[in-house]
Design a protein around this motif. Sequence first.
Motif, PDB file in Angstrom:
ATOM      1  N   GLY B  67       0.938  -1.245  -0.088  1.00 37.39           N
ATOM      2  CA  GLY B  67       0.149   0.096   0.045  1.00 37.39           C
ATOM      3  C   GLY B  67       0.707   1.264   0.113  1.00 37.39           C
ATOM      4  O   GLY B  67       0.635   2.096  -0.705  1.00 37.39           O
ATOM      5  N   ALA B  68       1.897   1.229   0.985  1.00 39.87           N
ATOM      6  CA  ALA B  68       2.906   2.462   0.858  1.00 39.87           C
ATOM      7  C   ALA B  68       3.412   2.750  -0.296  1.00 39.87           C
ATOM      8  O   ALA B  68       3.682   3.698  -1.042  1.00 39.87           O
ATOM      9  CB  ALA B  68       3.846   2.223   2.159  1.00 39.87           C
ATOM     10  N   GLY B  69       4.089   1.249  -0.964  1.00 44.72           N
ATOM     11  CA  GLY B  69       4.846   1.487  -2.364  1.00 44.72           C
ATOM     12  C   GLY B  69       3.826   2.031  -3.512  1.00 44.72           C
ATOM     13  O   GLY B  69       4.269   2.820  -4.250  1.00 44.72           O
ATOM     14  N   ALA B  70       2.620   1.553  -3.293  1.00 51.65           N
ATOM     15  CA  ALA B  70       1.733   1.913  -4.496  1.00 51.65           C
ATOM     16  C   ALA B  70       1.315   3.310  -4.610  1.00 51.65           C
ATOM     17  O   ALA B  70       1.377   3.951  -5.411  1.00 51.65           O
ATOM     18  CB  ALA B  70       0.486   1.207  -4.291  1.00 51.65           C
ATOM     19  N   SER B  71       1.085   3.758  -3.157  1.00 49.83           N
ATOM     20  CA  SER B  71       0.741   5.274  -2.934  1.00 49.83           C
ATOM     21  C   SER B  71       2.028   6.063  -3.683  1.00 49.83           C
ATOM     22  O   SER B  71       2.069   7.350  -3.999  1.00 49.83           O
ATOM     23  CB  SER B  71       0.169   5.664  -1.896  1.00 49.83           C
ATOM     24  N   SER B 112      -2.284  -1.029  -5.261  1.00 44.10           N
ATOM     25  CA  SER B 112      -3.055  -0.179  -4.089  1.00 44.10           C
ATOM     26  C   SER B 112      -4.457  -1.281  -3.839  1.00 44.10           C
ATOM     27  O   SER B 112      -4.690  -1.709  -2.747  1.00 44.10           O
ATOM     28  CB  SER B 112      -3.501   0.897  -4.485  1.00 44.10           C
ATOM     29  N   GLY B 113      -5.008  -1.632  -5.003  1.00 46.56           N
ATOM     30  CA  GLY B 113      -6.125  -2.583  -4.805  1.00 46.56           C
ATOM     31  C   GLY B 113      -5.781  -4.022  -4.585  1.00 46.56           C
ATOM     32  O   GLY B 113      -6.493  -4.356  -3.423  1.00 46.56           O
ATOM     33  N   GLY B 114      -4.726  -4.162  -4.789  1.00 49.42           N
ATOM     34  CA  GLY B 114      -4.329  -5.627  -4.293  1.00 49.42           C
ATOM     35  C   GLY B 114      -4.025  -5.648  -2.995  1.00 49.42           C
ATOM     36  O   GLY B 114      -4.438  -6.628  -2.148  1.00 49.42           O
ATOM     37  N   ALA B 115      -3.428  -4.618  -2.440  1.00 49.29           N
ATOM     38  CA  ALA B 115      -3.169  -4.639  -0.888  1.00 49.29           C
ATOM     39  C   ALA B 115      -4.246  -4.451  -0.078  1.00 49.29           C
ATOM     40  O   ALA B 115      -4.376  -5.104   1.051  1.00 49.29           O
ATOM     41  CB  ALA B 115      -1.957  -3.235  -0.954  1.00 49.29           C
ATOM     42  N   ILE B 135      -4.243   5.520   1.811  1.00 46.08           N
ATOM     43  CA  ILE B 135      -3.657   5.486   0.310  1.00 46.08           C
ATOM     44  C   ILE B 135      -4.267   6.736  -0.160  1.00 46.08           C
ATOM     45  O   ILE B 135      -3.760   7.706  -0.861  1.00 46.08           O
ATOM     46  CB  ILE B 135      -3.846   4.215  -0.624  1.00 46.08           C
ATOM     47  N   GLY B 136      -5.640   6.910  -0.122  1.00 47.49           N
ATOM     48  CA  GLY B 136      -6.519   7.894  -0.728  1.00 47.49           C
ATOM     49  C   GLY B 136      -6.121   9.197   0.013  1.00 47.49           C
ATOM     50  O   GLY B 136      -6.011  10.243  -0.804  1.00 47.49           O
ATOM     51  N   PHE B 137      -5.601   9.308   1.263  1.00 47.86           N
ATOM     52  CA  PHE B 137      -5.259  10.542   1.967  1.00 47.86           C
ATOM     53  C   PHE B 137      -3.979  11.105   1.142  1.00 47.86           C
ATOM     54  O   PHE B 137      -3.838  12.353   1.012  1.00 47.86           O
ATOM     55  CB  PHE B 137      -4.990  10.294   3.462  1.00 47.86           C
ATOM     56  N   TYR B 138      -2.950   9.993   1.273  1.00 49.00           N
ATOM     57  CA  TYR B 138      -1.774  10.488   0.582  1.00 49.00           C
ATOM     58  C   TYR B 138      -1.730  10.838  -0.717  1.00 49.00           C
ATOM     59  O   TYR B 138      -1.080  11.690  -1.239  1.00 49.00           O
ATOM     60  CB  TYR B 138      -0.699   9.341   0.630  1.00 49.00           C
ATOM     61  N   ALA B 160      -0.712  10.566   6.511  1.00 51.95           N
ATOM     62  CA  ALA B 160      -0.657   9.457   5.851  1.00 51.95           C
ATOM     63  C   ALA B 160       0.581   8.642   6.426  1.00 51.95           C
ATOM     64  O   ALA B 160       0.383   7.281   6.508  1.00 51.95           O
ATOM     65  CB  ALA B 160      -0.502   9.534   4.483  1.00 51.95           C
ATOM     66  N   GLY B 161       1.629   8.985   6.380  1.00 54.03           N
ATOM     67  CA  GLY B 161       2.869   8.356   6.984  1.00 54.03           C
ATOM     68  C   GLY B 161       2.636   7.826   8.265  1.00 54.03           C
ATOM     69  O   GLY B 161       3.562   6.956   8.790  1.00 54.03           O
TER      70      GLY B 161
END
Lengths: 40, 315
Positions: B67-71, B112-115, B135-138, B160-161
């Motif tokens: 999730g972090a990587g995708a964002s 993101s979706g997968g996570a 993710i959405g916030f970031y 977010a972090g």
Amino acid sequence: MPLSDEHRRLRGRNYTVAAILVAMMVLFFVVTMVRIAGAS
Amino acid sequence: MSVSESYTDRSSSTLERTPARVRDFVALLKPRVMSLVVFTGLVGMAVAPVDVHPVLAIAALLSIALGAGASGAINMWYDADIDAVMDRTKDRPIPSGKVSASEALTLGVVVSGGAVMVMGLANNYLAAGLLLLTIGFYVFVYTMWLKRRTPQNIVIGGAAGAMPPLIGWAAVTGEISLFPILMFAIIFIWTPPHFWALALYRKGDYARAGVPMLPVTAGSAKTRLQILLYSLVLAATGIVPWALSLTGDLYGFGAAALGFIFAALAFGLFRKGAAEEADGSHLSAKRLFRFSLLYLFLMFTLLLVDGLMGAPVWW
């Protein structure tokens, strides 16, 4: 026919995507087994 | 002419672009940022007062990491114009032409979706919802809305972090309580002095890219004062878990010592920053930035060790 650099890179990417898909399948299977075992 | 207008997407030129390698896609996921996110998420899980199956714990960690990587990948897609003009980021995969913007966006959205899906299926919907919210916030609040508009970008966006320990805790307990909220607070308050210390010696970069970081909009002196104030609040916040008997003395003493060093370095920057900016050395700002990374790592290591040793009271 010898592979160009571009083909070699694309093939590498395809193998990586395949590996990720297999890993996801394994993950879903194992998670399902763990959750079923936990529920019973 | 704005940065966006002057930016040409080199990645879209098929003449220049060579096919991306796997490592370019890995770079899109910001692995160094991911490592700190994973660590704080792991601590959130490890200190929670429940037993969790290792497979489900690994699935939760994987989800947080992805999730972090995708964002991060979506952030790089949106900020490619800024990245191209900043020294620190110009070699990232999109501005350097190694990955196209659309590939980065696709990777970010799919991962993101997968996570979120893995988190929901393997753990619980609360944790999945928190991950989705993060993710959405970031992406929408920090990257698209705040980053280019206000010097408070990293203050608000820092939320977010700060979420990983909260998500980790929720993943294994299925609920949220005071302790993970305090872990969130520590990272949230740590974020502004950490990024402003960096921004002090990268001020020109941010100004050129049109990013309104505090040193650019309010000047270095005001930024140094803000860093000092945040550091004092951080030092105090760091010992709250111990003061509330949520941790043992090991954490309490460690957090107090680390908070003192952080505040002392911030005070040093406040006093000597102007002279160091004039001579171009920025020694105190660089020292504080490096220490801030170590601070967060050590604080969460203390929480982990303290938690594994068995803290006195769990709320």
